[in-house]
Each structure stands twice: as C-alpha cells, then as structure tokens.
Design a protein around this motif. Structure first.
Motif, PDB file in Angstrom:
ATOM      1  N   HIS A   1      49.609  95.085  93.012  1.00 55.51           N
ATOM      2  CA  HIS A   1      49.848  96.024  91.901  1.00 55.51           C
ATOM      3  C   HIS A   1      49.095  97.308  92.261  1.00 55.51           C
ATOM      4  O   HIS A   1      47.905  97.422  92.016  1.00 55.51           O
ATOM      5  CB  HIS A   1      49.360  95.421  90.572  1.00 55.51           C
ATOM      6  CG  HIS A   1      49.655  96.274  89.376  1.00 55.51           C
ATOM      7  ND1 HIS A   1      49.829  95.761  88.114  1.00 55.51           N
ATOM      8  CD2 HIS A   1      49.795  97.625  89.247  1.00 55.51           C
ATOM      9  CE1 HIS A   1      50.064  96.742  87.263  1.00 55.51           C
ATOM     10  NE2 HIS A   1      50.045  97.890  87.926  1.00 55.51           N
TER      11      HIS A   1
ATOM     12  N   HIS B   1      49.629 101.770  92.845  1.00 54.32           N
ATOM     13  CA  HIS B   1      50.433 102.967  92.586  1.00 54.32           C
ATOM     14  C   HIS B   1      50.233 104.007  93.687  1.00 54.32           C
ATOM     15  O   HIS B   1      49.139 104.156  94.211  1.00 54.32           O
ATOM     16  CB  HIS B   1      50.060 103.573  91.238  1.00 54.32           C
ATOM     17  CG  HIS B   1      50.378 102.652  90.094  1.00 54.32           C
ATOM     18  ND1 HIS B   1      51.566 102.728  89.398  1.00 54.32           N
ATOM     19  CD2 HIS B   1      49.694 101.617  89.555  1.00 54.32           C
ATOM     20  CE1 HIS B   1      51.579 101.780  88.473  1.00 54.32           C
ATOM     21  NE2 HIS B   1      50.454 101.096  88.546  1.00 54.32           N
TER      22      HIS B   1
ATOM     23  N   HIS C   1      55.463 103.637  88.790  1.00 51.15           N
ATOM     24  CA  HIS C   1      56.212 103.949  87.576  1.00 51.15           C
ATOM     25  C   HIS C   1      57.436 104.751  87.995  1.00 51.15           C
ATOM     26  O   HIS C   1      57.302 105.780  88.669  1.00 51.15           O
ATOM     27  CB  HIS C   1      55.353 104.781  86.615  1.00 51.15           C
ATOM     28  CG  HIS C   1      54.059 104.113  86.248  1.00 51.15           C
ATOM     29  ND1 HIS C   1      54.016 102.886  85.641  1.00 51.15           N
ATOM     30  CD2 HIS C   1      52.773 104.490  86.405  1.00 51.15           C
ATOM     31  CE1 HIS C   1      52.758 102.542  85.447  1.00 51.15           C
ATOM     32  NE2 HIS C   1      51.974 103.483  85.900  1.00 51.15           N
TER      33      HIS C   1
ATOM     34  N   GLU D   1      56.652  99.299  88.145  1.00 48.99           N
ATOM     35  CA  GLU D   1      55.995  98.790  86.948  1.00 48.99           C
ATOM     36  C   GLU D   1      56.510  99.613  85.777  1.00 48.99           C
ATOM     37  O   GLU D   1      56.312 100.823  85.722  1.00 48.99           O
ATOM     38  CB  GLU D   1      54.477  98.932  87.022  1.00 48.99           C
ATOM     39  CG  GLU D   1      53.801  98.385  85.766  1.00 48.99           C
ATOM     40  CD  GLU D   1      52.355  98.825  85.590  1.00 48.99           C
ATOM     41  OE1 GLU D   1      51.896  99.735  86.301  1.00 48.99           O
ATOM     42  OE2 GLU D   1      51.701  98.273  84.698  1.00 48.99           O
TER      43      GLU D   1
ATOM     44  N   ASP E   1      45.721  97.129  90.218  1.00 44.79           N
ATOM     45  CA  ASP E   1      46.214  98.245  89.396  1.00 44.79           C
ATOM     46  C   ASP E   1      45.513  99.546  89.767  1.00 44.79           C
ATOM     47  O   ASP E   1      45.118 100.325  88.896  1.00 44.79           O
ATOM     48  CB  ASP E   1      46.049  97.939  87.896  1.00 44.79           C
ATOM     49  CG  ASP E   1      47.040  98.744  87.053  1.00 44.79           C
ATOM     50  OD1 ASP E   1      47.773  99.574  87.625  1.00 44.79           O
ATOM     51  OD2 ASP E   1      47.063  98.539  85.835  1.00 44.79           O
TER      52      ASP E   1
ATOM     53  N   HIS F   1      45.203 103.301  91.174  1.00 45.73           N
ATOM     54  CA  HIS F   1      45.980 104.541  91.302  1.00 45.73           C
ATOM     55  C   HIS F   1      45.192 105.599  92.078  1.00 45.73           C
ATOM     56  O   HIS F   1      45.717 106.658  92.359  1.00 45.73           O
ATOM     57  CB  HIS F   1      46.252 105.177  89.940  1.00 45.73           C
ATOM     58  CG  HIS F   1      47.005 104.348  88.938  1.00 45.73           C
ATOM     59  ND1 HIS F   1      46.555 103.161  88.444  1.00 45.73           N
ATOM     60  CD2 HIS F   1      48.182 104.593  88.304  1.00 45.73           C
ATOM     61  CE1 HIS F   1      47.423 102.694  87.548  1.00 45.73           C
ATOM     62  NE2 HIS F   1      48.413 103.540  87.455  1.00 45.73           N
TER      63      HIS F   1
HETATM   64 ZN   LIG Z   1      49.835  99.808  86.989  1.00 46.41          ZN
END
Ligand SMILES: [Zn+2]
Length: 429
Positions: free
Chosen positions: A63, A65, A96, A122, A238, A240
């Motif tokens: 996960h 980005h 995204h 996501e 997660d 970024h």
């Molecule tokens: Zn995320």
C-alpha cells in the motif's frame, strides 16, 4: 504593573515551551539511544533458519502512493533508493485514481533497478490491483466494481479496515490487518511534530514508532471474518512521503512551497530570507526539504513477506492470494526466514501459512524464526498458547480443532512484549 504582566506572560510561555519540548529532548538523549542499543543487540542474535520449502521469501510493500496520487509527489528517484536501502523487492502501488474513468496500467510498472513495481488503486475503501489492461469505472457502486475487477483476474482487498465495509462481500480476498495511517489517527499532532523537529534527523524510525498502538479491534475483526471464509491479512505502510515541507523553483524563477499532502502552500519571489534556506536541487528539483514521513522509513516500519517461486507479478500474486504471507515491524528486526507450518503423523510438512489442511494431517503446528521471541498461537481469535521462552522454534502438539490457527510473534521492547510478526492462519478443516 505592565512589567509584571509581561514577566508572567513570558514565564508562562517559557514553561509551556519547556513542557512541550521536554519529552522529545528526553527521547533524544535517553529513550531512543537505549532503544537503538537494545535493537542492535537483538540483531546480533540473528540465525536465519534453513528453508523448509522450495519457496523464496520476498519483502515488499502493498500500500504505497506515488506521484499519480493527488496527495503524493513521489517519483522513482525517491521510491527506488528507499526500497533498496530497506531491502524491499516489490512494491504494489495503490494510487488514488485521477477522475472516475481509470485506465490501467498507468504510472510505473515493471522492474526498476531490480525492484518490481505493479500499479494499482486505492479508492472507495479498497486496495485493488487489476493485473491486466482494464478500465475501471469508479462511477459504479463499490460491489459492482469489485465484481468486475475480480472476474477479470484482479485482486480486491479491504483498505482502511477501521472504517465500515460490506464485510460479507465474497469478492474481497483480503484485508489490511495493520495500516500505519490508521494507527496515527488517534495521535495529537503538536507533540508528534515537536518530536520530529528534535528527533527526525537521527531517530526518524523511533519517532514514527512513537505512534504505534496494537490494532486489537482490527485483528479481532480479521479473526472473526476468518471463521466464515478465508481472508488474507496484510500490512499497509500507506506511505506517500507527503507529511513534509518542501520548496522548488518554478520556470518563471519564483519558488513554490509544498506542504503536507502535496498541497501548494504558497508561491513567492526568491528573497534573501528564503534563498538562505535553499540547497542544490535534488533529482526532483527540491531545494528545501523538511520531512516527517519518508519512503525509506515507511518501508522499514512494517514490511510484508511473501513466500513465492519468483520475483514476478504472477508468482507473487498467486501466493499472496493463497495467504503465503506474513508481515513484520521491520525496524525492530528483519523477519526474513520466519515460517509457520503444520506437520503430519510422519513429520512431513502438510501445510504452510495460508493453506487449508485436513485435521488428520495436523500432528503439530510449528514455527521457526530468525530471531528469538514469544510465540502466540491464536485459534479463531482466542489465544490458546503463549510460549515465552526466548526461542527460535515453536511446536504445538495438542489435539487441534477445526478453524483458523495463526501465529503472532512478540518481542521485548522497553521491558514489554510488543507485536513483531503477524502470520496468516493455517485453516484446519
Ligand atoms: Zn493510501
């Protein structure tokens, strides 16, 4: 009178400042050096077990980005060196989407300096990798999107599992059992930022770790879903690389300041005061960077380990869907070499983590670990055995019942046991 008032105000100000900075300064000089020493001593105990199957263990992030997401600026210049230094071999991006008609593949796909990247999305509370050339119409309802992706050979996992989902939808094959972003939601911002101001340079991994809380309700949810059907558990960095303040020159010579979530804070002329802060531009053109979350520390914070045949998308996803995966808080210790398996009456391996095994094929449930720690055996959400001796090996030979048996490994940190490894269950039927 004014004199005393000023004195009182500045006194109050100083006390507040002292109160705010004291924990971070204490961490810098006392807590973090101690933790660092403890973890370094722990690493010396490493003994990688001999492989028990033909499968190889690959470390990866599931996960993540990149620049494709509106809230990240991450490029290969950031991601690849970070992956290399954290020992991460594959990255399944979860960007995204831009707009509601999403054409895949897009962004990065393939091997970059040996690191495998697969694009994914996501949105609407799920992580998905279509694994093929598809067009996702995000205007449809969630369950239809999931059905379309899975019927075309893609993967759908529940993301952000602290939020409500249609848990009964059989198209979902897995879920996040830990998400760093989820974990940060209960933190108050000011002390954490002060901690990064003081400790970000030297002890960023410990400053990130400061936010850790065991996600007990999410793990309980995972266990309860697993009593009904198999649902693969994985961990989400997660990351970024976006909780940062950065600056770069624009073509017109002005400078753009970019803040948290990759939002532009301001665009301004270059004056003495801001020029003084700038350095030579990096590969992405940043002339100023103050970072809280970085890819490197994100990859190191929690890592997924997939047991697969080769470092390729077909093999990794095949084994991912089988649940041949465990995750570990890697900044506490690299878990490569861990294995959880069952043995039958003639002491051969009858299944490994993620597998379904017939009850008469299970004489013992076993685990091996590259580092010593506490093994916890959890049957359908209930801890049925805790073995606290500091051991590299674990065997449980009580008669087994039907259901999902998973292993957690905990290690001692600051005198307290903390979770280190979460393994997928062996399903006994
Ligand atoms: Zn995320």
């Amino acid at each position: 009178m004014l004199k005393y008032l000023l004195l009182a105000v500045s006194g109050f100000f100083l006390i507040t400042l002292f109160g705010l900075f004291t924990p971070a300064v204490w961490h810098h000089w006392v807590t973090y050096p101690r933790l660092e020493k403890q973890v370094n001593e722990f690493q010396k105990l490493r003994k990688e077990p001999a492989p028990l199957t033909k499968l190889h263990t690959y470390r990866g992030a599931l996960h993540v980005h990149s620049y494709w997401s509106h809230d990240s600026e991450g490029t290969l210049y950031d991601i690849i060196p970070a992956a290399k230094s954290a020992g991460v071999e594959f990255i399944f991006l979860t960007d995204h989407p831009r707009g509601n008609i999403d054409t895949l593949p897009r962004g990065y796909k393939g091997y970059y300096d040996g690191v495998l990247i697969e694009p994914g999305s996501e949105k609407q509370g799920f992580d998905t990798w279509s694994l093929d050339s598809v067009i996702i119409n995000w205007n449809l309802d969630k369950d239809s999107i999931a059905k379309n992706i899975v019927s075309q050979g893609g993967i759908i996992f529940y993301a952000h599992t602290e939020e409500p989902h249609n848990w009964g939808n059989p198209d979902f094959q897995g879920m996040e059992i830990y998400n760093f972003h989820t974990d940060t939601k209960d933190e108050s911002l000011t002390p954490q930022i002060i901690n990064f101001i003081v400790n970000g340079n030297k002890y960023r991994h410990w400053a990130l770790r400061e936010m850790f809380d065991e996600q007990t309700s999410i793990l309980a949810l995972w266990d309860s879903l697993n009593t009904k059907r198999k649902i693969v558990g994985f961990s989400a960095e997660d990351t970024h690389e976006n909780q940062n303040i950065r600056a770069r020159y624009l073509k017109d010579g002005r400078v753009e300041w970019v803040g948290p979530n990759a939002n532009v804070i301001d665009t301004m002329d270059v004056k003495f005061w801001n020029k003084w802060l700038f350095q030579q531009p990096d590969a992405n053109g940043w002339v100023f960077k103050w970072m809280i979350d970085t890819y490197k520390e994100g990859f190191n914070y929690i890592t997924n380990y997939i047991l697969a045949d080769t470092l390729s998308v077909p093999s990794l996803t095949h084994h991912l869907l089988k649940g041949h995966l465990y995750s570990a808080f890697k900044s506490l210790g690299d878990a490569k070499g861990f294995m959880y398996y069952s043995e039958n009456q003639v002491d051969s391996i009858s299944g490994i983590l993620g597998d379904s095994v017939k009850m008469d094929q299970v004489k013992t449930l076993n685990a091996v670990s590259p580092l010593p720690g506490q093994f916890r055996l959890i049957h359908d959400g209930k801890t049925v055995n805790v073995t606290t001796s500091d051991n590299y090996q674990y065997a449980w030979s009580e008669p087994v019942e039907k259901g999902a048996y998973r292993i957690e490994m905990h290690i001692k940190l600051k005198g307290k046991y903390v979770p280190w490894i979460y393994s997928n269950p062996i399903y006994i039927y």
